[in-house]
Motif scaffolding. Sequence first.
Motif, mmCIF file in Angstrom:
data_model
loop_
_atom_site.group_PDB
_atom_site.id
_atom_site.type_symbol
_atom_site.label_atom_id
_atom_site.label_comp_id
_atom_site.label_asym_id
_atom_site.label_seq_id
_atom_site.Cartn_x
_atom_site.Cartn_y
_atom_site.Cartn_z
ATOM 1 N N UNK A 5 0.732 -1.240 0.002
ATOM 2 C CA UNK A 5 -0.004 -0.118 -0.070
ATOM 3 C C UNK A 5 1.014 1.163 -0.053
ATOM 4 N N UNK A 6 0.336 2.338 -0.145
ATOM 5 C CA UNK A 6 1.241 3.599 -0.193
ATOM 6 C C UNK A 6 1.634 3.856 1.513
ATOM 7 N N UNK A 7 2.789 4.737 1.528
ATOM 8 C CA UNK A 7 3.455 4.960 2.675
ATOM 9 C C UNK A 7 2.377 5.362 3.760
ATOM 10 N N UNK A 8 1.598 6.298 3.184
ATOM 11 C CA UNK A 8 0.746 7.018 4.437
ATOM 12 C C UNK A 8 -0.402 6.122 4.767
ATOM 13 N N UNK A 9 -0.744 5.268 3.966
ATOM 14 C CA UNK A 9 -1.691 4.051 4.471
ATOM 15 C C UNK A 9 -0.959 3.044 5.349
ATOM 16 N N UNK A 10 0.263 2.791 5.051
ATOM 17 C CA UNK A 10 1.100 1.902 6.034
ATOM 18 C C UNK A 10 1.068 2.489 7.491
ATOM 19 N N UNK A 11 1.318 3.712 7.564
ATOM 20 C CA UNK A 11 1.518 4.481 8.870
ATOM 21 C C UNK A 11 0.237 4.187 9.531
ATOM 22 N N UNK A 12 -0.804 4.581 8.815
ATOM 23 C CA UNK A 12 -2.102 4.399 9.744
ATOM 24 C C UNK A 12 -2.467 3.092 10.091
ATOM 25 N N UNK A 13 -2.123 2.039 9.005
ATOM 26 C CA UNK A 13 -2.211 0.873 9.500
ATOM 27 C C UNK A 13 -1.585 0.417 10.654
ATOM 28 N N UNK A 14 -0.315 0.721 10.965
ATOM 29 C CA UNK A 14 0.233 0.620 12.088
ATOM 30 C C UNK A 14 -0.236 1.415 13.440
ATOM 31 N N UNK A 15 -0.732 2.703 13.331
ATOM 32 C CA UNK A 15 -1.445 3.172 14.171
ATOM 33 C C UNK A 15 -2.786 2.529 14.626
ATOM 34 N N UNK A 16 -3.314 2.144 13.711
ATOM 35 C CA UNK A 16 -4.543 1.172 13.896
ATOM 36 C C UNK A 16 -4.230 -0.231 14.771
ATOM 37 N N UNK A 17 -3.219 -0.660 14.267
ATOM 38 C CA UNK A 17 -3.006 -2.090 14.960
ATOM 39 C C UNK A 17 -2.558 -1.794 16.442
ATOM 40 N N UNK A 18 -1.910 -0.696 16.673
ATOM 41 C CA UNK A 18 -1.425 -0.303 17.909
ATOM 42 C C UNK A 18 -2.614 0.069 18.721
ATOM 43 N N UNK A 19 -3.582 0.868 18.311
ATOM 44 C CA UNK A 19 -4.686 1.170 19.192
ATOM 45 C C UNK A 19 -5.493 -0.021 19.480
ATOM 46 N N UNK A 20 -5.646 -1.051 18.438
ATOM 47 C CA UNK A 20 -6.473 -2.342 18.777
ATOM 48 C C UNK A 20 -5.739 -2.892 19.846
ATOM 49 N N UNK A 21 -4.456 -3.187 19.724
ATOM 50 C CA UNK A 21 -3.645 -4.002 20.614
ATOM 51 C C UNK A 21 -3.546 -3.452 21.993
ATOM 52 N N UNK A 22 -3.642 -2.086 22.180
ATOM 53 C CA UNK A 22 -3.680 -1.385 23.430
ATOM 54 C C UNK A 22 -4.798 -1.714 24.054
ATOM 55 N N UNK A 23 -6.059 -1.550 23.196
ATOM 56 C CA UNK A 23 -7.336 -1.907 23.940
ATOM 57 C C UNK A 23 -7.342 -3.226 24.267
ATOM 58 N N UNK A 24 -6.912 -4.120 23.480
ATOM 59 C CA UNK A 24 -7.146 -5.672 23.923
ATOM 60 C C UNK A 24 -6.204 -5.773 25.250
ATOM 61 N N UNK A 25 -5.113 -5.397 25.131
ATOM 62 C CA UNK A 25 -4.269 -5.399 26.344
ATOM 63 C C UNK A 25 -5.029 -4.884 27.841
ATOM 64 N N UNK A 26 -5.582 -3.712 27.593
ATOM 65 C CA UNK A 26 -6.453 -3.169 28.779
ATOM 66 C C UNK A 26 -7.564 -4.136 29.058
ATOM 67 N N UNK A 27 -8.142 -4.556 28.308
ATOM 68 C CA UNK A 27 -9.617 -5.633 28.517
ATOM 69 C C UNK A 27 -8.832 -6.698 29.043
ATOM 70 N N UNK A 28 -7.936 -7.196 28.693
ATOM 71 C CA UNK A 28 -7.228 -8.361 29.463
ATOM 72 C C UNK A 28 -6.728 -8.135 30.559
ATOM 73 N N UNK A 29 -6.276 -6.990 30.890
ATOM 74 C CA UNK A 29 -6.045 -6.616 32.332
ATOM 75 C C UNK A 29 -7.194 -6.515 33.083
ATOM 76 N N UNK A 30 -8.054 -6.441 32.688
ATOM 77 C CA UNK A 30 -9.588 -5.803 33.396
ATOM 78 C C UNK A 30 -10.055 -6.982 33.966
ATOM 79 N N UNK A 31 -9.516 -8.204 33.081
ATOM 80 C CA UNK A 31 -9.986 -9.499 33.697
ATOM 81 C C UNK A 31 -9.601 -9.822 35.144
ATOM 82 N N UNK A 32 -8.422 -9.280 35.477
ATOM 83 C CA UNK A 32 -7.897 -9.630 37.002
ATOM 84 C C UNK A 32 -8.742 -8.933 37.982
ATOM 85 N N UNK A 33 -9.335 -8.132 37.652
ATOM 86 C CA UNK A 33 -10.349 -7.377 38.487
ATOM 87 C C UNK A 33 -11.793 -8.031 38.650
ATOM 88 N N UNK A 34 -12.278 -7.996 37.386
ATOM 89 C CA UNK A 34 -13.850 -8.432 37.183
ATOM 90 C C UNK A 34 -13.895 -9.894 37.711
#
Length: 114
Positions: A5-34
Amino acid sequence: MKLKSSKVNEFRLWGLLLTMGGMLLMIVGLAGIVFDWGSAGKIMAVTFMFIGAIAMLGSMGIYFWAGMMSTSATVIECPECGKPTKMIGKTDRCMFCKTILSMDPKHDPNASAS
């Protein structure tokens, strides 16, 4: 070559993957309390929330960087599909049809080898 893909779209893809990964890690961490896993669950929650927050901040940085690059990118018309696309560097790909583009004739893959 369809996956490139174009370079701008590649950077946006990595940003999206980091966002989703960070949210997933936070949800997994919440399981310890729930699920009430005691002090180990609280430590797990703090650890995963911290790592997830760092990933979200990294994502924000990548999106900011991609936005800054996008504002200074050269806008050209793709010879293949005719749509305006942004180009970063000497070679890039069309954001729509993925055609390899170049401003420098010596880097142009479409030029005939004479």
